[in-house]
Scaffold this active site. Structure first.
Site, PDB file in Angstrom:
ATOM      1  N   HIS A 253       0.833  -1.200   0.000  1.00  0.00           N
ATOM      2  CA  HIS A 253       0.000   0.000   0.000  1.00  0.00           C
ATOM      3  C   HIS A 253       0.872   1.256   0.000  1.00  0.00           C
ATOM      4  O   HIS A 253       1.848   1.334   0.729  1.00  0.00           O
ATOM      5  CB  HIS A 253      -0.890   0.017   1.245  1.00  0.00           C
ATOM      6  CG  HIS A 253      -1.850   1.162   1.255  1.00  0.00           C
ATOM      7  ND1 HIS A 253      -3.049   1.110   0.588  1.00  0.00           N
ATOM      8  CD2 HIS A 253      -1.785   2.385   1.821  1.00  0.00           C
ATOM      9  CE1 HIS A 253      -3.683   2.257   0.751  1.00  0.00           C
ATOM     10  NE2 HIS A 253      -2.936   3.054   1.487  1.00  0.00           N
TER      11      HIS A 253
ATOM     12  N   ASP B  26     -15.091   3.008   7.333  1.00  0.00           N
ATOM     13  CA  ASP B  26     -13.948   3.860   6.986  1.00  0.00           C
ATOM     14  C   ASP B  26     -14.341   4.882   5.926  1.00  0.00           C
ATOM     15  O   ASP B  26     -13.892   6.029   5.965  1.00  0.00           O
ATOM     16  CB  ASP B  26     -12.766   3.012   6.486  1.00  0.00           C
ATOM     17  CG  ASP B  26     -11.657   3.905   5.950  1.00  0.00           C
ATOM     18  OD1 ASP B  26     -11.118   4.689   6.751  1.00  0.00           O
ATOM     19  OD2 ASP B  26     -11.370   3.874   4.742  1.00  0.00           O
TER      20      ASP B  26
ATOM     21  N   ARG C 143     -14.091  13.255   7.728  1.00  0.00           N
ATOM     22  CA  ARG C 143     -12.807  13.933   7.961  1.00  0.00           C
ATOM     23  C   ARG C 143     -12.523  14.939   6.861  1.00  0.00           C
ATOM     24  O   ARG C 143     -12.033  16.045   7.114  1.00  0.00           O
ATOM     25  CB  ARG C 143     -11.674  12.906   8.011  1.00  0.00           C
ATOM     26  CG  ARG C 143     -11.669  12.062   9.269  1.00  0.00           C
ATOM     27  CD  ARG C 143     -10.841  10.793   9.063  1.00  0.00           C
ATOM     28  NE  ARG C 143      -9.490  11.066   8.618  1.00  0.00           N
ATOM     29  CZ  ARG C 143      -8.731  10.197   7.936  1.00  0.00           C
ATOM     30  NH1 ARG C 143      -9.195   9.010   7.618  1.00  0.00           N
ATOM     31  NH2 ARG C 143      -7.518  10.513   7.584  1.00  0.00           N
TER      32      ARG C 143
ATOM     33  N   SER D 152      -7.300   4.006   9.103  1.00  0.00           N
ATOM     34  CA  SER D 152      -8.012   3.929   7.823  1.00  0.00           C
ATOM     35  C   SER D 152      -7.290   2.980   6.858  1.00  0.00           C
ATOM     36  O   SER D 152      -7.887   2.058   6.286  1.00  0.00           O
ATOM     37  CB  SER D 152      -8.101   5.338   7.234  1.00  0.00           C
ATOM     38  OG  SER D 152      -8.534   5.317   5.904  1.00  0.00           O
TER      39      SER D 152
ATOM     40  N   LYS E 162      -8.386  -1.403   5.964  1.00  0.00           N
ATOM     41  CA  LYS E 162      -8.689  -1.947   4.639  1.00  0.00           C
ATOM     42  C   LYS E 162      -7.750  -3.100   4.292  1.00  0.00           C
ATOM     43  O   LYS E 162      -8.145  -4.071   3.656  1.00  0.00           O
ATOM     44  CB  LYS E 162      -8.627  -0.836   3.596  1.00  0.00           C
ATOM     45  CG  LYS E 162      -9.852   0.075   3.702  1.00  0.00           C
ATOM     46  CD  LYS E 162      -9.780   1.284   2.818  1.00  0.00           C
ATOM     47  CE  LYS E 162      -8.838   2.311   3.371  1.00  0.00           C
ATOM     48  NZ  LYS E 162      -8.971   3.641   2.814  1.00  0.00           N
TER      49      LYS E 162
END
Ligand code: URA
Length: 437
Positions: A85, A164, A171, A186, A190
């Protein structure tokens, strides 16, 4: 979730209390409950951001976000599953190169990706530039391709960590995105919901990143690694530079072409060609990922998979398995529709003393937005032929603009003049890798 409950939770946080698991579960339930007051949720998030969430609260929030939706489980295999990621960048073509590379080295890669966010690019948008390629795979299709091909990159479905999505939107609405604890929970929720066994994180820092400050980016990387470990996932992170575009291309089609060209190239490690920074980071991440998964001879495996064409062959197999035209791999420049206007920008002579990385990302989104159709938008972008500290000759091309019209190319040239600053050297170039965690 009753209004009084949320009110009490806000008071509790204001008084310096930490949220328990039960508190966190109530907050997450409220996020998914359309009757819960958005004003109270906004106050709660704001209080938390201003007073801070401790490590245990961050782990609990991650747990509750995971539990808000479905959790994928990959079928067992003797090939370790690695997920990667990036926190988002400009010219960050890493996934398109790294995912097939890891598969060629003996790992399984299941990567559920997102679309462009803010000024950054999105892997799903890039992949969809490949004619015919599908990213909306079902969980069964993802599992089948992971097993048969070793690599699958698909869109994260709406069922994973749905709370999320609500929290992120809230946010964003109240300017509370750039909080380390909230970003960490967050991102990690995932990854954990997607069934990742080994998690490899590329946390960006610099002007083109979500967090500009390297110290904050390092804190985010540490927080993500701790969350992963608390959930029993082996996790590692690199904090890497995003003060200039990572790869030679920005834009969906251009980045797919750059990825194919990198995998097909015979450029040697350590060379200084236009792909050098991207290549170096991809190989570093690959080695870290394979070691995380217990593969010891990682570095020679990575070089062999690049030099011998096995990684390119995995990319081709992945494109084919997802319904895309695998022919683009053998003829990348001819396989995609070109932008209507391609223009070279030659600002020299001078030394490149500054690059507005975030601005370049925004400029590519503007070029895409001026397009008349999807194909033009995918083809729009910039090939950045210069790096910080380079000295440009008078007629040297610094950027090749791919625009939907001559007017869009004119506007891009004017903007480039503000974003790529020329002057006299020497220039302090930030390191590509700031920290390893
Ligand atoms: N990416 C995410 O998935 N979540 C964040 O909070 C920030 C970036």
């Amino acid at each position: 979730v009753a209004a009084d409950d949320l009110r009490d939770l806000i008071s509790q946080k204001r008084a310096g209390g930490a949220f328990s698991s039960a508190d966190t579960a109530r907050i997450v339930a409220a996020l998914l409950d359309p009757r819960a007051s958005r004003a109270q949720l906004a106050a709660l998030v704001t209080t938390g951001v201003l007073l801070g969430f401790d490590e245990q609260e961050t782990v609990r929030l991650t747990e509750a976000l995971v539990a808000s939706g479905e959790v994928l489980n990959l079928p067992p295999s003797d090939r370790p599953a690695i997920d990667k990621h990036s926190t988002g960048g400009v010219g960050d073509t890493v996934t398109l190169v790294l995912a097939p590379l890891l598969a060629a080295c003996g790992a399984r890669v299941v990567k559920l990706s997102g679309r462009a966010l803010g000024h950054t690019g999105g892997t799903i948008d890039k992949l969809e530039a490949i004619p015919g390629l599908r990213t909306d795979l079902t969980p069964a299709e993802v599992a089948e391709r992971a097993e048969r091909v070793g690599v699958v990159v698909a869109a994260a479905g709406p069922g994973l960590a749905p709370a999320d999505r609500e929290l992120y939107a809230l946010r964003d609405h109240i300017a509370m995105v750039d909080d380390v604890a909230l970003i960490a929970s967050s991102v990690m929720s995932k990854k954990i919901a997607a069934g990742a066994e080994h998690i490899l994180l590329d946390v960006k820092t610099g002007d083109g990143a979500l967090l500009d400050d390297p110290a904050q980016a390092e804190e985010l990387a540490r927080s993500c690694v701790r969350i992963g470990q608390a959930h029993g996932r082996r996790t590692a992170a690199l904090v890497t530079d995003m003060s200039q575009p990572l790869g030679p291309a920005i834009g969906d089609t251009l980045e797919v072409i750059a990825a194919i060209e990198l995998l097909a190239s015979t450029e040697q490690p350590g060379s200084s060609g236009p792909q050098a920074r991207l290549r170096t980071l991809v190989t570093e991440l690959a080695v870290v990922g394979l070691r995380l998964a217990g593969i010891e001879d990682a570095a020679p495996r990575v070089e062999a998979a690049l030099a011998g064409g096995a990684a390119l062959e995995r990319l081709e197999a992945m494109i084919h398995a997802q319904g895309g035209d695998p022919g683009v791999v053998s003829r990348p420049r001819a396989g995609f529709a070109a932008a209507p206007v391609v223009r070279d920008w030659t600002p020299g002579p001078g030394t490149v003393v500054g690059i507005g990385c975030r601005g370049l990302g925004e400029l590519v989104h503007e070029l895409a937005a001026r397009s008349r159709d999807r194909e033009e938008a995918q083809a729009a972008g910039l090939e950045v032929r210069c790096s910080l500290g380079d000295t440009l000759a008078p007629e040297q091309v610094a950027v090749r603009i791919h625009a939907p019209s001559a007017a869009a190319a004119d506007a891009a040239e004017a903007r480039l003049g503000q974003l790529v600053r020329l002057g006299r050297g020497p220039v302090e170039v930030p390191p590509l890798i700031h920290a390893r965690i």
